[in-house]
Design a protein around this motif. Sequence first.
Motif, PDB file in Angstrom:
ATOM      1  N   SER A 339      11.501  38.721 -51.091  1.00  0.00           N
ATOM      2  CA  SER A 339      12.412  38.561 -49.887  1.00  0.00           C
ATOM      3  C   SER A 339      12.540  39.908 -49.229  1.00  0.00           C
ATOM      4  CB  SER A 339      13.809  38.299 -50.714  1.00  0.00           C
ATOM      5  OG  SER A 339      14.764  38.522 -49.434  1.00  0.00           O
ATOM      6  N   ASP A 340      12.444  41.041 -50.168  1.00  0.00           N
ATOM      7  CA  ASP A 340      12.429  42.172 -49.284  1.00  0.00           C
ATOM      8  C   ASP A 340      11.151  42.676 -48.536  1.00  0.00           C
ATOM      9  OD1 ASP A 340      14.824  43.168 -50.462  1.00  0.00           O
ATOM     10  OD2 ASP A 340      13.804  44.303 -52.167  1.00  0.00           O
ATOM     11  N   ALA A 341       9.907  41.965 -48.950  1.00  0.00           N
ATOM     12  CA  ALA A 341       8.701  42.261 -48.076  1.00  0.00           C
ATOM     13  C   ALA A 341       8.847  41.493 -46.893  1.00  0.00           C
ATOM     14  CB  ALA A 341       7.544  41.590 -49.228  1.00  0.00           C
ATOM     15  N   ALA A 342       9.326  40.196 -46.891  1.00  0.00           N
ATOM     16  CA  ALA A 342       9.536  39.312 -45.955  1.00  0.00           C
ATOM     17  C   ALA A 342      10.665  39.879 -44.787  1.00  0.00           C
ATOM     18  CB  ALA A 342       9.936  38.141 -46.288  1.00  0.00           C
ATOM     19  N   HIS A 343      11.559  40.729 -45.393  1.00  0.00           N
ATOM     20  CA  HIS A 343      12.551  41.311 -44.568  1.00  0.00           C
ATOM     21  C   HIS A 343      12.076  42.496 -43.787  1.00  0.00           C
ATOM     22  CE1 HIS A 343      16.391  42.195 -42.908  1.00  0.00           C
ATOM     23  NE2 HIS A 343      16.533  43.502 -43.483  1.00  0.00           N
ATOM     24  N   SER A 344      10.824  43.278 -44.477  1.00  0.00           N
ATOM     25  CA  SER A 344      10.557  44.320 -43.743  1.00  0.00           C
ATOM     26  C   SER A 344       9.829  44.111 -42.502  1.00  0.00           C
ATOM     27  CB  SER A 344       9.850  45.230 -44.959  1.00  0.00           C
ATOM     28  OG  SER A 344       8.476  44.308 -45.320  1.00  0.00           O
ATOM     29  N   ARG A 345       9.346  42.810 -42.394  1.00  0.00           N
ATOM     30  CA  ARG A 345       8.456  42.751 -41.231  1.00  0.00           C
ATOM     31  C   ARG A 345       9.191  41.860 -40.093  1.00  0.00           C
ATOM     32  NH1 ARG A 345       5.235  40.735 -45.647  1.00  0.00           N
ATOM     33  NH2 ARG A 345       5.955  38.542 -45.428  1.00  0.00           N
ATOM     34  N   THR A 346      10.396  42.066 -40.234  1.00  0.00           N
ATOM     35  CA  THR A 346      11.288  41.542 -39.101  1.00  0.00           C
ATOM     36  C   THR A 346      11.841  42.796 -38.198  1.00  0.00           C
ATOM     37  OG1 THR A 346      13.278  41.442 -40.648  1.00  0.00           O
ATOM     38  CG2 THR A 346      11.976  39.553 -40.587  1.00  0.00           C
ATOM     39  N   ARG A 347      12.453  42.218 -37.101  1.00  0.00           N
ATOM     40  CA  ARG A 347      12.803  43.120 -36.295  1.00  0.00           C
ATOM     41  C   ARG A 347      14.189  43.740 -36.521  1.00  0.00           C
ATOM     42  NH1 ARG A 347      11.575  47.055 -32.516  1.00  0.00           N
ATOM     43  NH2 ARG A 347      13.362  47.380 -30.934  1.00  0.00           N
ATOM     44  N   ALA A 348      14.783  42.912 -37.293  1.00  0.00           N
ATOM     45  CA  ALA A 348      16.284  43.328 -37.835  1.00  0.00           C
ATOM     46  C   ALA A 348      15.894  44.753 -38.871  1.00  0.00           C
ATOM     47  CB  ALA A 348      16.871  42.421 -38.478  1.00  0.00           C
TER      48      ALA A 348
END
Length: 377
Positions: A339-348
Amino acid sequence: MRFRTNQRPRGALRPGDQRRLAALIAGVGVLMLCFTIVRRPQFWHRMFPDANTETEAISSDVNPNSRIRLNDVIANSSGIQHDEFLSSAQTSAEQTTSSVVTVTANRLPLDIAEADSAKSDAGMGVPRVPKDLLKTVKDDVIGVYSSESKAYYATLKMATLIDRKKTIPLPNGAFALFMDSPHGSRGMPWRVEGRLRRLAEVNERPNPYGGGKVYDAWITTPDSGDQLVHVVAMSADKTLKNLLPQGSTRQKTPLRPVVEFTGKNSPNVEFSGYFFKREGYASRQGVSLAPLLLAGTLHKIPEVVITSTRAEQLTPYLGWLTMAVCATVAFVWCSFLMSDAAHSRTRAHALTRLPAHASFENVKAKTIRETLGDLEA
């Protein structure tokens, strides 16, 4: 500039992650609760009950008007009244200074008890203390009154008869029964086991039923918790006698041999005797109550060499449960990493970083006059 986005800020968990985390915390709590329950001996006693632990229910005929309350005794600053004595009699040094008393042996209550035991076909075969002899016994007082001396010494002498009939099973004495129903259980033979906390050797004063040395013991039973049980026995086995300090009786003024056990290495003892009364004794809390039992012989229970326990049967289940909990924790940890890896690739995620510092490399600057000249050209 103001950025508007529907992405969640960094640090907020998804609903699914929140549910998994809450389930993990609840599972760990249930596991700790299960460990707390199964570590108690009462849990295993209920699952594997012992046939010898059942005790007969005895009806109680308590007469509140016949009791003497502790407050009436403690109100006197002198402590022991003029017509009472402590069950722990004088020491050897004190008896040497006192006058010699000549007494005559009296065995009438013993003969009555033996006759009643022979006549009872449905009884346990162990004589019971005659009720007429116990009429003068009073509960909730400190020590033993002089009016109770006849019943006290006769019951102590009768306790030696129980050792002669070792083949007859006796009911196990319950601490709650002695404290809540002293009238219903008084004068009946009981079998009690517990941990020895204090043992003393005293010399009883001459009495119509004999005299000599007795052993004053304080024990705790499995159902008494931190409450004490007072036991006065006519004799003790050699193992317990060896625990008493040696050489104290050889002095000119012999002291009272006393040994106390405050740690976990206190020996286990058992005895068969009669419940006499509920007496008071001095404690750190002031005055406490304890059942007084008169026994024949105090025996030490030998330590049992444990080769296998019931806990070994539970070990495989606890092992599989531990593996399941560890696998669940590892799965949740990997889920958080993904989940952290996926979130790190977002604009947010990029917006939540620290503000970037501007760099002036490869930046060309022109004055206004140069810019207007370019436009004119």
